[in-house]
Motif scaffolding. Structure first.
Motif: not given
Lengths: 469, 469
Positions: A21, A24, A27, A38, B117-118, B120-121, B123, B127, B130, B243
């Motif tokens: 985790s 990274q 998941d 990832r 998942f985007m 989750k990743w 924020d 970031d 992506l 975000y």
């Protein structure tokens, strides 16, 4: 420094999960047992693939691609095979908005569908050997999933070959085992493996012989890193893979299969990882040297770091610049340790004013001040040394945690914390069943000279007993 | 020479099927619509992958891997998306011997699971962007399957990115479209493509803009070689990919997706193939030069041929020896033509006695006697020339079969045998529907300067109308 991971000694499985985790790497997917790989972990997998693929091609096999979907009836043609895989199958019952006439399984492995096509393509002895490999995803429904180690979907290569004779099939299986798999694991992953034969109880469903490569993890358990199977004529008869011999007779072929998977990523983590994160062997690492700008003053630090990256790349090093000076240096250092980059070069204002940088080796955390002009040579030397050192360390740990014993009781005792080497004659089929009740398995059997036996009934075999993943 | 393939002029689809079978490129799989990609074709796909992957990485995206299985509920979160894909889904209802609580679909594309998942990743604005890509198999149940072109399972790369602004998302989509896809097709596949925008009717399910690359096949039809989509905030809102902006507000991201697949193999065959087989562009070809021993006398012919292969390899040519002198020379020559190796060098006793070999160029079948010492230079020169010549030939054919017209009727007429270029204002939404009834589609829209429009409502757009695969 604040504790980032649960220490291995405190809770090894928790450490593994924490690491996956925090670094990274992966998941859990939304469907139970699936995973998302990832970029950090996938880049390592790509380098594993490239190396393995080159070795497989050098062994003469060609890549192809077979369908994900297999008619349920195909699996039933080989009795042991369907019995082995039935509990793990995912079944597609609807397609294009309609119920299917025959349910279709998502491949758990491809012996059956490839057998069907080998039968079409092989006609004469001139068509043999037929040496195929594919890179693919496979699905085996997992009750107790664990990322990389046991997932409902995983990525792998699966080789499938057909030969005119049993001797040729055996020779090719062992060639893959020794020349492809062992060397990949030893030279790229820096993981020492014990090669041996699986017992009949642990054999692949449908095989006549299964060979395995077993590695010791950081907690003393064993991980099966890859397997190769002689399938005898079982699949050749089930799918009628037959050829006209030089003498004009019609003969069934002898087939093999062999595979390694994303499970190797789990092995890599658990073999080399420490309490600060992964340690990726330099030969494997997508990023071998991270050149870190400690902090910036007038742009000169980043400029010097960038020049160093260019010099390293010119010298053949996979180097990357870390100039994210908005992120605290300490946090970037922790992240680099988690991800296991073999070397960091810290470029900071104070050192640079004196013409120096600091070389940090992930293997032991050592920090060495260097003159900037010496940096490239020091990095390349450290990469080479640390590749070897990681292997030696893993081998030394395995030796230290392997006990040579002579009775089953002693073996079961020793397998509580590490590996037991014990005469197979002291274990036997009954002892194996007893061990299994205690969650201990016979990992493999080998001869006194280390070679793999032709049967578990050969005299004077040695067994490795251990707990395993 | 006996006729090996149905001539293109006689029956183009039959020619295509003949070629795929005779050149051993692929077979139909046992489950309807699936395919087996055989080594000859897979080796070409691997070279496509390597080139495309390098270009994608150069554009800043990283590879990752997301699960094959997607909960059915995910697809339903984006209304147009589920409507578009529902009829094509394969559904897993049983896993591990039990009926599943929620059915799982086999991914037809991965916007939904990657969106999850985007979310989750991502924020902070830090970031973003992506930039992700994956190489994977996908499943879309096909009613009218055709190998490589429309198969129930195919292999592809699918890129998925998230951006802070619409402008950034658009710029990245167009970067992939022009710098990655067009250059790959032009420089590696030697296939000229027209870049444009799909009409709203032809847009990807869930996209706000779809850009396409269209190529003309040997029969004048169009093939969509790849597409890139701006997804607006549709998926970002459905999966809450949001975000914190630099100003501290919470914003939804703007996402894109883009893909190319094994369909390109079909395009390659139909763009460059002739009545004797494939013609693989030299830059793409896994085997660029096949050095053929015509027949052997005392071993000296094979020895000379092997030396030539070594010299070619040393000069950077992907050369292979064909020393199967037990197989008639004529049959080997036919096979080499079918498989489309760009160059054959024939090494035979009579020529060799005079220090000569014969260079055969696949592009036009021309045979040129050469002094052995000139062979390496002649091969490398021919490879370079023929890469360009294949592109030029395809471009000339496209130009010759494209008619510039000003009315819908003329466009429908012209699209019966080739492409029609017509003002979009002369077609419009109603004309598009009418064309579709005649199996003619609007392939794409572009501006007078060739650039892609921001909407189909822009004035002065040109449309390409054609039949298509």
């Amino acid at each position: 420094m604040a504790r980032v991971l649960t220490p291995r000694a405190e809770d090894f499985p928790r450490w593994y999960q924490d690491l996956i985790s925090k670094a990274q790497l992966a998941d859990n997917g939304p469907v139970r047992g699936t995973m998302v790989i990832r970029p950090t972990a996938y880049a390592i997998w790509e380098r594993m693939q490239a190396d393995m693929d080159a070795r497989i091609k050098a062994a003469g096999a060609e890549n192809a691609y077979f369908p994900l979907f297999i008619p349920e009836s195909y699996l039933k043609r080989e009795a042991e095979h369907v019995e082995g895989f039935s509990p793990e199958l995912a079944v597609v019952t609807h397609g294009g908005g309609k119920q299917l006439a025959e349910p279709v399984v998502v491949r758990p492995t491809s012996e059956t569908v490839i057998g069907e096509f080998m039968a079409k393509w092989v006609d004469s002895y001139r068509d043999l050997p037929l040496l195929l490999n594919q890179w693919a995803n496979v699905v085996r429904w997992e009750m107790r999933p664990r990322i990389f180690l046991r997932t409902s979907e995983f990525l792998w290569q699966e080789g499938h070959t057909a030969h005119a004779t049993e001797a040729d099939a055996k020779a090719y299986t062992l060639k893959i085992h020794h020349e492809v798999y062992e060397r990949h694991m030893r030279d790229l992953l820096a993981i020492p493996v014990v090669l041996g034969r699986k017992t009949n109880r642990e054999r692949f469903a449908g095989a006549t012989s299964t060979y395995t490569l077993e590695a010791m993890m950081g907690d003393g358990k064993a991980l099966q890193m890859g397997t190769s199977h002689e399938l005898g004529q079982n699949f050749a008869k089930a799918f009628d893979v037959a050829y006209s011999s030089q003498a004009g007779t019609r003969e069934h072929a002898w087939t093999t299969s062999w595979g390694t998977s994303t499970r190797m990523l789990g092995g890599l983590i658990m073999c080399h990882g420490d309490d600060n994160g992964m340690r990726v062997p330099p030969a494997l690492a997508p990023i071998q040297a991270l050149v870190t700008v400690v902090k910036e003053t007038d742009g000169s630090i980043t400029s010097a770091a960038r020049t160093l990256v260019e010099d390293l790349v010119a010298a053949g090093v996979r180097a990357k610049l870390d100039d994210r000076v908005d992120t605290p240096f300490g946090r970037r250092a922790v992240d680099a340790e988690l991800k296991g980059y073999p070397i960091r070069v810290e470029v900071g204002p104070r050192d640079l004013a004196e013409g120096r940088v600091v070389l940090v080796r992930r293997i032991d955390g050592s920090k060495t001040p260097l003159q900037l002009g010496e940096a490239v040579g020091a990095v390349t030397a450290a990469l080479e040394a640390d590749q070897k050192a990681l292997y030696d360390e893993a081998l030394a740990r395995r030796e230290a945690n392997t006990v040579e014993v002579s009775t089953l009781d002693e073996a079961l005792e020793a397998a509580g914390t590490g590996w037991a080497r014990v005469p197979w004659s002291a274990v036997g089929v009954d002892g194996e069943a007893l061990a299994n009740e205690r969650a201990i398995t016979v990992r493999c059997l080998f001869r006194a000279d280390g070679s793999v036996p032709a049967s578990q009934d050969e005299p004077d075999l040695t067994a490795i007993l251990a707990r395993s993943y």
